[in-house]
Motif scaffolding. Structure first.
Motif, mmCIF file in Angstrom:
data_model
loop_
_atom_site.group_PDB
_atom_site.id
_atom_site.type_symbol
_atom_site.label_atom_id
_atom_site.label_comp_id
_atom_site.label_asym_id
_atom_site.label_seq_id
_atom_site.Cartn_x
_atom_site.Cartn_y
_atom_site.Cartn_z
ATOM 1 N N ALA A 1 -7.722 -31.596 -0.005
ATOM 2 C CA ALA A 1 -7.580 -32.218 1.319
ATOM 3 C C ALA A 1 -6.850 -33.556 1.218
ATOM 4 O O ALA A 1 -5.999 -33.878 2.062
ATOM 5 C CB ALA A 1 -8.961 -32.407 1.953
ATOM 6 N N ARG A 2 -7.166 -34.318 0.187
ATOM 7 C CA ARG A 2 -6.458 -35.601 0.002
ATOM 8 C C ARG A 2 -4.986 -35.366 -0.334
ATOM 9 O O ARG A 2 -4.118 -36.112 0.111
ATOM 10 C CB ARG A 2 -7.133 -36.410 -1.106
ATOM 11 N N ARG A 3 -4.726 -34.322 -1.114
ATOM 12 C CA ARG A 3 -3.341 -34.034 -1.506
ATOM 13 C C ARG A 3 -2.486 -33.661 -0.293
ATOM 14 O O ARG A 3 -1.311 -34.033 -0.230
ATOM 15 C CB ARG A 3 -3.320 -32.893 -2.520
ATOM 16 N N TYR A 4 -3.064 -32.935 0.647
ATOM 17 C CA TYR A 4 -2.289 -32.434 1.789
ATOM 18 C C TYR A 4 -2.593 -33.185 3.086
ATOM 19 O O TYR A 4 -2.303 -32.685 4.173
ATOM 20 C CB TYR A 4 -2.574 -30.943 1.989
ATOM 21 N N GLN A 5 -3.139 -34.380 2.987
ATOM 22 C CA GLN A 5 -3.586 -35.091 4.178
ATOM 23 C C GLN A 5 -2.436 -35.502 5.107
ATOM 24 O O GLN A 5 -2.656 -35.749 6.295
ATOM 25 C CB GLN A 5 -4.392 -36.328 3.786
ATOM 26 N N ARG A 6 -1.216 -35.565 4.591
ATOM 27 C CA ARG A 6 -0.073 -35.959 5.425
ATOM 28 C C ARG A 6 0.565 -34.766 6.127
ATOM 29 O O ARG A 6 1.587 -34.918 6.800
ATOM 30 C CB ARG A 6 0.968 -36.702 4.595
ATOM 31 N N LYS B 1 -4.180 -28.216 10.580
ATOM 32 C CA LYS B 1 -4.377 -26.782 10.376
ATOM 33 C C LYS B 1 -3.747 -26.324 9.063
ATOM 34 O O LYS B 1 -4.304 -25.496 8.342
ATOM 35 C CB LYS B 1 -3.792 -26.000 11.549
ATOM 36 N N THR B 2 -2.573 -26.871 8.771
ATOM 37 C CA THR B 2 -1.902 -26.519 7.522
ATOM 38 C C THR B 2 -2.709 -27.002 6.332
ATOM 39 O O THR B 2 -2.862 -26.300 5.332
ATOM 40 C CB THR B 2 -0.500 -27.142 7.480
ATOM 41 N N MET B 3 -3.246 -28.216 6.438
ATOM 42 C CA MET B 3 -4.067 -28.755 5.369
ATOM 43 C C MET B 3 -5.283 -27.867 5.135
ATOM 44 O O MET B 3 -5.627 -27.542 3.990
ATOM 45 C CB MET B 3 -4.504 -30.178 5.713
ATOM 46 N N GLN B 4 -5.937 -27.451 6.225
ATOM 47 C CA GLN B 4 -7.105 -26.573 6.079
ATOM 48 C C GLN B 4 -6.732 -25.261 5.392
ATOM 49 O O GLN B 4 -7.466 -24.778 4.527
ATOM 50 C CB GLN B 4 -7.710 -26.292 7.452
ATOM 51 N N GLN B 5 -5.600 -24.692 5.795
ATOM 52 C CA GLN B 5 -5.170 -23.428 5.211
ATOM 53 C C GLN B 5 -4.838 -23.591 3.725
ATOM 54 O O GLN B 5 -5.161 -22.722 2.905
ATOM 55 C CB GLN B 5 -3.946 -22.886 5.960
ATOM 56 N N LYS B 6 -4.226 -24.721 3.377
ATOM 57 C CA LYS B 6 -3.881 -24.941 1.974
ATOM 58 C C LYS B 6 -5.131 -25.185 1.138
ATOM 59 O O LYS B 6 -5.179 -24.802 -0.043
ATOM 60 C CB LYS B 6 -2.900 -26.102 1.854
ATOM 61 N N VAL B 7 -6.121 -25.813 1.730
ATOM 62 C CA VAL B 7 -7.396 -25.980 1.021
ATOM 63 C C VAL B 7 -8.012 -24.617 0.757
ATOM 64 O O VAL B 7 -8.455 -24.311 -0.359
ATOM 65 C CB VAL B 7 -8.367 -26.866 1.826
ATOM 66 N N ARG B 8 -8.029 -23.771 1.779
ATOM 67 C CA ARG B 8 -8.598 -22.423 1.632
ATOM 68 C C ARG B 8 -7.814 -21.625 0.585
ATOM 69 O O ARG B 8 -8.406 -20.978 -0.290
ATOM 70 C CB ARG B 8 -8.569 -21.705 2.980
#
Length: 267
Positions: free
Chosen positions: A170-175, A179-186
């Motif tokens: 989540a920190r890596r994709y926070q920018r 929704k994209t961040m959530q999907q990348k976390v998943r």
């Protein structure tokens, strides 16, 4: 034809000896084989006993190689078997060596799998599926893997490890768009080998909320790139293409419309 042992000479290598029959060099043996067969000067040896001693020495040499290989770390049966095969040891000798190692409890794939899972859960961010794949590659059976994962990697531990990983992602994709961040976390959790049940628990309990200012800054950054990329189109087509791309990236439509309005005013 029966011959007599006339000389037993130590080799330069410790624990190895050369045996002479009727004053002629006959075969080498290890100290363990010499003790097992009670070999001594003056002993009579026929062809059958000679063949048996040579075969036993082949196993003794393979056993020593296996012990050396096992001295560095735990190994699976497949790893030991493949190591001996790579050293051109005959398959029948390998089978006898493997049986000897099992009887002495120097090979145990269940113990290996248990230790591997314990280490992986403590020192890596890998989930059960990736751990299973690694153990399969090492030749561990499915039931042994099932038992190791069930006994050594509880659901609570999986959730704890997956939560830690999710927070890093989540920190890596926070920018990026929320929704994209959530999907990348998943997706990241799935790639690391966590199961659907664990991922569901983690995503549901993960305390992550979008920061409006960060989301707006991310949208503007990506929106401006898209706006420049689409500059060859008329304004309406340019706006439509930019809207569509930003929406696909997971940004909210209200923020997208605000961005397009600002571009319209700037034009």
């Amino acid at each position: 034809m029966v011959k007599k042992i006339t000389k037993i000479m130590a080799q330069k290598r410790p624990g190895r000896y050369n045996v002479y029959l009727d004053d002629q060099y006959a075969f080498p043996i290890s100290e363990a084989v010499m003790i097992k067969y009670r070999i001594f000067k003056g002993m009579e040896v026929d062809a059958a006993l000679k063949a048996e001693i040579i075969a036993a020495d082949d196993v003794s040499k393979a056993y020593s190689r296996a012990l050396d290989y096992l001295s560095h770390q735990l190994r699976t049966e497949k790893e030991v078997h493949d190591k001996l095969r790579d050293e051109d040891v005959d398959e029948t000798v390998i089978d006898a060596t493997m049986q000897q190692l099992r009887e002495l409890r120097l090979l145990n794939d269940q113990q290996y799998a248990d230790a591997y899972v314990r280490t992986a859960k403590r020192t890596s961010d890998k989930g059960p599926r990736v751990i299973r794949q690694k153990l399969r590659q090492k030749g561990v059976g499915e039931q042994l893997i099932d038992d190791a994962l069930a006994n050594q990697f509880s659901l609570e531990e999986r959730v704890d490890n997956a939560t830690e990983l999710a927070q890093k992602l989540a920190r890596r994709y926070q920018r990026q768009a929320f929704k994209t961040m959530q999907q990348k976390v998943r997706t990241g959790l799935m790639t690391k080998g966590f199961d659907t049940e664990t991922i569901g628990i983690v995503i549901e309990s993960l305390d992550i909320t979008p920061d409006p200012d960060e989301q707006w800054a991310a949208l503007v950054e990506q929106g401006q790139k898209l706006w420049r990329r689409n500059r060859k189109y008329a304004f309406s087509e340019r706006a439509l293409r930019t809207k569509r791309n930003l929406y696909q990236k997971g940004f909210l439509m209200d923020d997208i419309n605000r961005f397009i309005d600002e571009q319209n005013e700037a034009e």
